[in-house]
Scaffold this motif. Sequence first.
Motif, PDB file in Angstrom:
ATOM      1  N   PRO A 337       0.833  -1.209   0.000  1.00 30.79           N
ATOM      2  CA  PRO A 337       0.000   0.000   0.000  1.00 30.79           C
ATOM      3  C   PRO A 337       0.864   1.254   0.000  1.00 30.79           C
ATOM      4  CG  PRO A 337      -0.734  -1.565   1.665  1.00 30.79           C
ATOM      5  CD  PRO A 337       0.573  -2.065   1.159  1.00 30.79           C
ATOM      6  N   SER A 338       0.434   2.225  -0.755  1.00 27.66           N
ATOM      7  CA  SER A 338       1.195   3.472  -0.859  1.00 27.66           C
ATOM      8  C   SER A 338       0.915   4.369   0.343  1.00 27.66           C
ATOM      9  CB  SER A 338       0.812   4.208  -2.150  1.00 27.66           C
ATOM     10  OG  SER A 338       1.472   5.445  -2.236  1.00 27.66           O
ATOM     11  N   VAL A 339       1.990   4.894   0.932  1.00 32.87           N
ATOM     12  CA  VAL A 339       1.875   5.826   2.057  1.00 32.87           C
ATOM     13  C   VAL A 339       2.394   7.176   1.581  1.00 32.87           C
ATOM     14  CG1 VAL A 339       2.571   6.364   4.410  1.00 32.87           C
ATOM     15  CG2 VAL A 339       2.230   3.969   3.716  1.00 32.87           C
ATOM     16  N   PRO A 340       1.528   8.177   1.476  1.00 33.72           N
ATOM     17  CA  PRO A 340       1.957   9.481   0.953  1.00 33.72           C
ATOM     18  C   PRO A 340       3.096  10.084   1.769  1.00 33.72           C
ATOM     19  CG  PRO A 340      -0.436   9.366   1.118  1.00 33.72           C
ATOM     20  CD  PRO A 340       0.094   8.156   1.821  1.00 33.72           C
ATOM     21  N   ILE A 341       3.984  10.780   1.094  1.00 31.62           N
ATOM     22  CA  ILE A 341       5.097  11.457   1.748  1.00 31.62           C
ATOM     23  C   ILE A 341       4.736  12.928   1.936  1.00 31.62           C
ATOM     24  CG2 ILE A 341       7.507  12.178   1.466  1.00 31.62           C
ATOM     25  CD1 ILE A 341       8.034   9.545   0.084  1.00 31.62           C
ATOM     26  N   ASP A 342       4.902  13.418   3.128  1.00 30.07           N
ATOM     27  CA  ASP A 342       4.543  14.795   3.451  1.00 30.07           C
ATOM     28  C   ASP A 342       5.574  15.762   2.875  1.00 30.07           C
ATOM     29  OD1 ASP A 342       3.613  17.138   4.516  1.00 30.07           O
ATOM     30  OD2 ASP A 342       4.102  16.642   6.599  1.00 30.07           O
ATOM     31  N   MET A 343       5.143  16.629   1.968  1.00 26.56           N
ATOM     32  CA  MET A 343       6.031  17.614   1.345  1.00 26.56           C
ATOM     33  C   MET A 343       5.715  19.032   1.800  1.00 26.56           C
ATOM     34  SD  MET A 343       7.962  15.701  -0.496  1.00 26.56           S
ATOM     35  CE  MET A 343       8.782  16.792  -1.660  1.00 26.56           C
ATOM     36  N   SER A 344       4.958  19.152   2.877  1.00 27.52           N
ATOM     37  CA  SER A 344       4.520  20.477   3.318  1.00 27.52           C
ATOM     38  C   SER A 344       5.681  21.367   3.727  1.00 27.52           C
ATOM     39  CB  SER A 344       3.519  20.355   4.476  1.00 27.52           C
ATOM     40  OG  SER A 344       4.118  19.717   5.593  1.00 27.52           O
ATOM     41  N   ALA A 345       6.811  20.785   4.105  1.00 27.11           N
ATOM     42  CA  ALA A 345       7.969  21.592   4.502  1.00 27.11           C
ATOM     43  C   ALA A 345       8.504  22.428   3.353  1.00 27.11           C
ATOM     44  CB  ALA A 345       9.080  20.691   5.050  1.00 27.11           C
ATOM     45  N   TYR A 346       8.130  22.064   2.132  1.00 29.43           N
ATOM     46  CA  TYR A 346       8.615  22.784   0.954  1.00 29.43           C
ATOM     47  C   TYR A 346       7.561  23.738   0.389  1.00 29.43           C
ATOM     48  CZ  TYR A 346      12.246  19.231   1.219  1.00 29.43           C
ATOM     49  OH  TYR A 346      13.267  18.428   1.655  1.00 29.43           O
ATOM     50  N   SER A 347       6.493  23.950   1.106  1.00 30.35           N
ATOM     51  CA  SER A 347       5.446  24.848   0.632  1.00 30.35           C
ATOM     52  C   SER A 347       5.874  26.301   0.810  1.00 30.35           C
ATOM     53  CB  SER A 347       4.141  24.612   1.395  1.00 30.35           C
ATOM     54  OG  SER A 347       4.292  25.006   2.755  1.00 30.35           O
ATOM     55  N   ILE A 348       5.218  27.183   0.082  1.00 33.95           N
ATOM     56  CA  ILE A 348       5.483  28.617   0.229  1.00 33.95           C
ATOM     57  C   ILE A 348       5.222  29.060   1.665  1.00 33.95           C
ATOM     58  CG2 ILE A 348       4.385  30.837  -0.276  1.00 33.95           C
ATOM     59  CD1 ILE A 348       4.570  30.306  -3.149  1.00 33.95           C
ATOM     60  N   GLU A 349       4.163  28.538   2.280  1.00 33.49           N
ATOM     61  CA  GLU A 349       3.807  28.943   3.630  1.00 33.49           C
ATOM     62  C   GLU A 349       4.912  28.599   4.635  1.00 33.49           C
ATOM     63  OE1 GLU A 349       0.461  28.702   1.040  1.00 33.49           O
ATOM     64  OE2 GLU A 349       1.882  27.121   1.622  1.00 33.49           O
ATOM     65  N   GLN A 350       5.523  27.423   4.461  1.00 32.68           N
ATOM     66  CA  GLN A 350       6.556  26.993   5.392  1.00 32.68           C
ATOM     67  C   GLN A 350       7.898  27.669   5.129  1.00 32.68           C
ATOM     68  OE1 GLN A 350       6.401  24.844   8.087  1.00 32.68           O
ATOM     69  NE2 GLN A 350       4.184  25.010   7.832  1.00 32.68           N
ATOM     70  N   LEU A 351       8.204  27.934   3.867  1.00 33.61           N
ATOM     71  CA  LEU A 351       9.513  28.496   3.527  1.00 33.61           C
ATOM     72  C   LEU A 351       9.552  30.018   3.581  1.00 33.61           C
ATOM     73  CD1 LEU A 351      10.639  26.140   0.614  1.00 33.61           C
ATOM     74  CD2 LEU A 351      11.652  26.326   2.884  1.00 33.61           C
ATOM     75  N   ARG A 352       8.394  30.654   3.492  1.00 40.01           N
ATOM     76  CA  ARG A 352       8.383  32.118   3.487  1.00 40.01           C
ATOM     77  C   ARG A 352       9.078  32.720   4.705  1.00 40.01           C
ATOM     78  NH1 ARG A 352       5.869  36.599   5.321  1.00 40.01           N
ATOM     79  NH2 ARG A 352       5.575  38.319   3.817  1.00 40.01           N
ATOM     80  N   PRO A 353       8.857  32.267   5.936  1.00 38.18           N
ATOM     81  CA  PRO A 353       9.554  32.874   7.072  1.00 38.18           C
ATOM     82  C   PRO A 353      11.075  32.762   6.976  1.00 38.18           C
ATOM     83  CG  PRO A 353       7.690  31.555   7.817  1.00 38.18           C
ATOM     84  CD  PRO A 353       7.869  31.259   6.364  1.00 38.18           C
ATOM     85  N   ARG A 354      11.556  31.651   6.434  1.00 37.25           N
ATOM     86  CA  ARG A 354      13.002  31.482   6.310  1.00 37.25           C
ATOM     87  C   ARG A 354      13.567  32.446   5.272  1.00 37.25           C
ATOM     88  NH1 ARG A 354      14.119  25.302   5.343  1.00 37.25           N
ATOM     89  NH2 ARG A 354      16.227  26.173   5.120  1.00 37.25           N
ATOM     90  N   TYR A 355      12.869  32.582   4.141  1.00 41.83           N
ATOM     91  CA  TYR A 355      13.300  33.548   3.127  1.00 41.83           C
ATOM     92  C   TYR A 355      13.258  34.962   3.704  1.00 41.83           C
ATOM     93  CZ  TYR A 355      13.695  30.681  -1.135  1.00 41.83           C
ATOM     94  OH  TYR A 355      14.129  29.802  -2.106  1.00 41.83           O
ATOM     95  N   LEU A 356      12.180  35.282   4.405  1.00 39.25           N
ATOM     96  CA  LEU A 356      12.028  36.628   4.946  1.00 39.25           C
ATOM     97  C   LEU A 356      13.140  36.941   5.946  1.00 39.25           C
ATOM     98  CD1 LEU A 356      10.399  39.232   5.241  1.00 39.25           C
ATOM     99  CD2 LEU A 356       9.038  38.079   7.007  1.00 39.25           C
ATOM    100  N   ARG A 357      13.460  35.988   6.797  1.00 44.53           N
ATOM    101  CA  ARG A 357      14.502  36.206   7.797  1.00 44.53           C
ATOM    102  C   ARG A 357      15.846  36.514   7.123  1.00 44.53           C
ATOM    103  NH1 ARG A 357      13.006  32.417  10.732  1.00 44.53           N
ATOM    104  NH2 ARG A 357      14.233  30.730   9.787  1.00 44.53           N
ATOM    105  N   LEU A 358      16.172  35.754   6.082  1.00 42.95           N
ATOM    106  CA  LEU A 358      17.447  35.964   5.387  1.00 42.95           C
ATOM    107  C   LEU A 358      17.460  37.292   4.638  1.00 42.95           C
ATOM    108  CD1 LEU A 358      20.202  35.099   4.345  1.00 42.95           C
ATOM    109  CD2 LEU A 358      19.055  33.750   2.576  1.00 42.95           C
TER     110      LEU A 358
END
Length: 370
Positions: A337-358
């Motif tokens: 059975p296929s178990v989906p892999i969570d890719m939410s860490a690469y979403s705009i919402e998750q990465l925006r704070p890191r980009y903004l901080r830099l």
Amino acid sequence: MRVLLLSAYAAQSHRYWQLGLRQMFPHWQWVELELPARHFSWRVRGNPLFWSVSEREVLESGFQLLVATSMVDLATLRGLVPALASVPSLLYFHENQFEFPQDRQQHSLLEAQMVSIYSAMAADRLAFNSAYNRDSFLSGCSQLFARLPDFVPERVVDAMEEKTEVLPVPLLPVVEAQASAWRPEEKSRALRILWNARFEHDKGGEGLHRILKGLEPSGLHYQLAVTGQQFRNSPAVFSAIQRDFEHRLVQFGYMDSAADYHALQAGADIILSTALHEFQGLAVMQAVRAGCMPLVPDRLAYREMYPEHCRYQSCPDNLQQEADSAITLLLELAARPSVPIDMSAYSIEQLRPRYLRLLQSLQDSQPQPS
């Protein structure tokens, strides 16, 4: 904030990243200059000459931040346009010139490597889309310096490393599409395998051909979609794949419609990569986010992105052994059975704070007028 964004070799992934920046910070004033992704050697060396003359008025119009891709000869450009010398700068590495497969390169990479070193030294901060990209760049610089005859300064690599950060290209939101190229099956549904990369030698067409040939005796019931940018000088193996596996193919070649392409991804079960060179692998990431199970070689950026049970043995010097490992793992994935892999860490919402901080830290470092 008024930001100058320079892309000297605007490939698809570079433009995708530019769009992501604009979506993350829509209220900033983005002034973008880009050059087309062709004539690689000239593009890498010629961009400061062209921009400093043809776009001088733009470059001297006043900016709070400069963001450039690593194809930009930043050191030369800042010398030719002194107004840019005091603007805080970020150099973004989608790739580096030390890890490209070199056996079939039509141009020497040494000059491009030196341009990237000078640009990295001239920039205030460096960002890489993966740890693999960062580490291979720094290692490549060290190895190059070790080969030079004399007068190589100490701690150059250390100084560059101190200002690096890993900051992936974010995955942009997509509109769900309903249509699909996958053939409906009256009996048990066929396994749907997707391969989506440029039709170039560094994406592993030979490995894909071997995997597909090895699958035929297994009796696996599957459909195949092979899609990506095609070029006049694409390796002949891709024509062989189209000929030999016509009975499996539901799609072959580039898809003009983004909606149809997203539907193809969403309908696939497994996203297969045979890449010999991949610094982040946006196409695979997009497919995994859409629900595909990744089947990737145990190398490159894939090691930091996907679990071990999705990576087959990496044997670039023994394509048959690598193909056999991929086939074994593919059949295992097809049976469980296929178990989906969570890719939410690469979403705009998750990465925006890191980009903004830099980016904000760079802007804050700019001297204030007295």
